[in-house]
Motif scaffolding. Sequence first.
Motif, short mmCIF file in Angstrom:
data_model
loop_
_atom_site.label_atom_id
_atom_site.label_comp_id
_atom_site.label_asym_id
_atom_site.label_seq_id
_atom_site.Cartn_x
_atom_site.Cartn_y
_atom_site.Cartn_z
N UNK A 132 10.64 -7.62 6.98
CA UNK A 132 10.30 -7.75 5.53
C UNK A 132 10.38 -6.20 5.10
N UNK A 133 11.15 -5.90 4.11
CA UNK A 133 11.46 -4.45 3.47
C UNK A 133 10.66 -4.31 1.96
N UNK A 134 10.22 -5.49 1.38
CA UNK A 134 9.64 -5.48 0.32
C UNK A 134 8.05 -5.53 0.15
N UNK A 135 7.43 -5.17 1.21
CA UNK A 135 6.00 -5.30 1.16
C UNK A 135 5.42 -3.88 1.16
N UNK A 136 5.07 -3.39 0.06
CA UNK A 136 4.60 -2.16 -0.19
C UNK A 136 3.25 -1.59 0.72
N UNK A 137 2.81 -2.77 1.41
CA UNK A 137 1.61 -2.18 2.01
C UNK A 137 2.20 -1.67 3.64
N UNK A 153 5.99 15.32 4.72
CA UNK A 153 7.26 15.06 4.03
C UNK A 153 7.52 13.64 4.29
N UNK A 154 7.51 13.09 5.57
CA UNK A 154 7.84 11.99 5.84
C UNK A 154 6.70 10.63 5.12
N UNK A 155 5.53 11.02 5.18
CA UNK A 155 4.56 10.42 4.68
C UNK A 155 4.72 10.31 3.04
N UNK A 156 5.19 11.53 2.42
CA UNK A 156 5.36 11.31 0.79
C UNK A 156 6.65 10.26 0.58
N UNK A 157 7.55 10.29 1.58
CA UNK A 157 8.73 9.14 1.44
C UNK A 157 8.20 7.94 1.30
N UNK A 158 7.35 7.55 2.56
CA UNK A 158 6.75 6.22 2.45
C UNK A 158 5.87 5.81 1.18
N UNK A 159 5.11 6.76 0.91
CA UNK A 159 4.21 6.71 -0.26
C UNK A 159 5.13 6.37 -1.54
N UNK A 160 6.18 7.10 -1.59
CA UNK A 160 7.18 6.66 -2.86
C UNK A 160 7.57 5.42 -2.81
N UNK A 161 8.17 5.04 -1.59
CA UNK A 161 8.62 3.56 -1.63
C UNK A 161 7.53 2.63 -1.73
N UNK A 162 6.21 2.71 -1.32
CA UNK A 162 5.31 1.95 -1.51
C UNK A 162 5.02 1.71 -3.20
N UNK A 163 4.77 2.96 -3.76
CA UNK A 163 4.86 2.89 -5.23
C UNK A 163 5.87 2.16 -6.00
N UNK A 164 7.22 2.44 -5.53
CA UNK A 164 8.35 1.90 -6.14
C UNK A 164 8.10 0.21 -6.16
N UNK A 165 7.41 -0.17 -5.05
CA UNK A 165 7.45 -1.80 -4.86
C UNK A 165 6.03 -2.05 -5.64
N UNK A 166 5.29 -1.53 -5.82
CA UNK A 166 3.90 -1.78 -6.51
C UNK A 166 3.44 -0.66 -7.36
N UNK A 167 3.98 -0.43 -8.40
CA UNK A 167 3.54 0.66 -9.06
C UNK A 167 2.26 0.79 -9.86
N UNK A 168 1.73 -0.55 -9.84
CA UNK A 168 0.47 -0.97 -10.30
C UNK A 168 -0.80 -0.72 -9.57
#
Length: 174
Positions: A132-137, A153-168
């Motif tokens: 599963x690549x589209x689950x923000x959690x 740095x790695x953490x920020x990248x993962x959080x950015x991806x999570x926000x991209x998938x669930x900006x709300x």
Amino acid sequence: MKKLDKVNELIANSQFEEAKSILQTMIKNDEKDHEKVKLLGLCQVNLGEYDEGRKSFETAIKYAQDDATSWFYLANCYDNLNDFISAKNAYETVINLRENYVDAYKNLAVLLIKNKKEQEAIELMQKALEYEQNDYSIYYILGTSCMSQKRYEESIEYFKKAIELNPQHAQLYN
């Protein structure tokens, strides 16, 4: 209407106490009926009765050892009862039975994080991404794990991806 149909209707309407009562009567003479015991456990979990749910799901898996869903709920009960070792083993059993059961990966990863095993959680979530690549959690858990290890740095990248998938999701912006 058959009793089991009534139970399923009650569960669908979140009337867990009433469903539990009917199921307890139905099971009294036949604890080997896996589906009924499983439904009883589901009611107990939804009522926050984790020790009773644990007993029900332990009975359910006794008669259906390959039921990943019963193992998942059993793991959840152990987790809520702060039985780390049993919860970990049960989540691992879920994954062994059904390798693509992503919720088991996520719950196990959170359990690992709570027990200061962030690297194991990261490895587990990377495996979950195979399914599963589209689950923000998943990305949120990865970001949290990396942050705990000071891998910012790695953490920020993962959080950015999570926000991209669930900006709300407001917590992701923290």
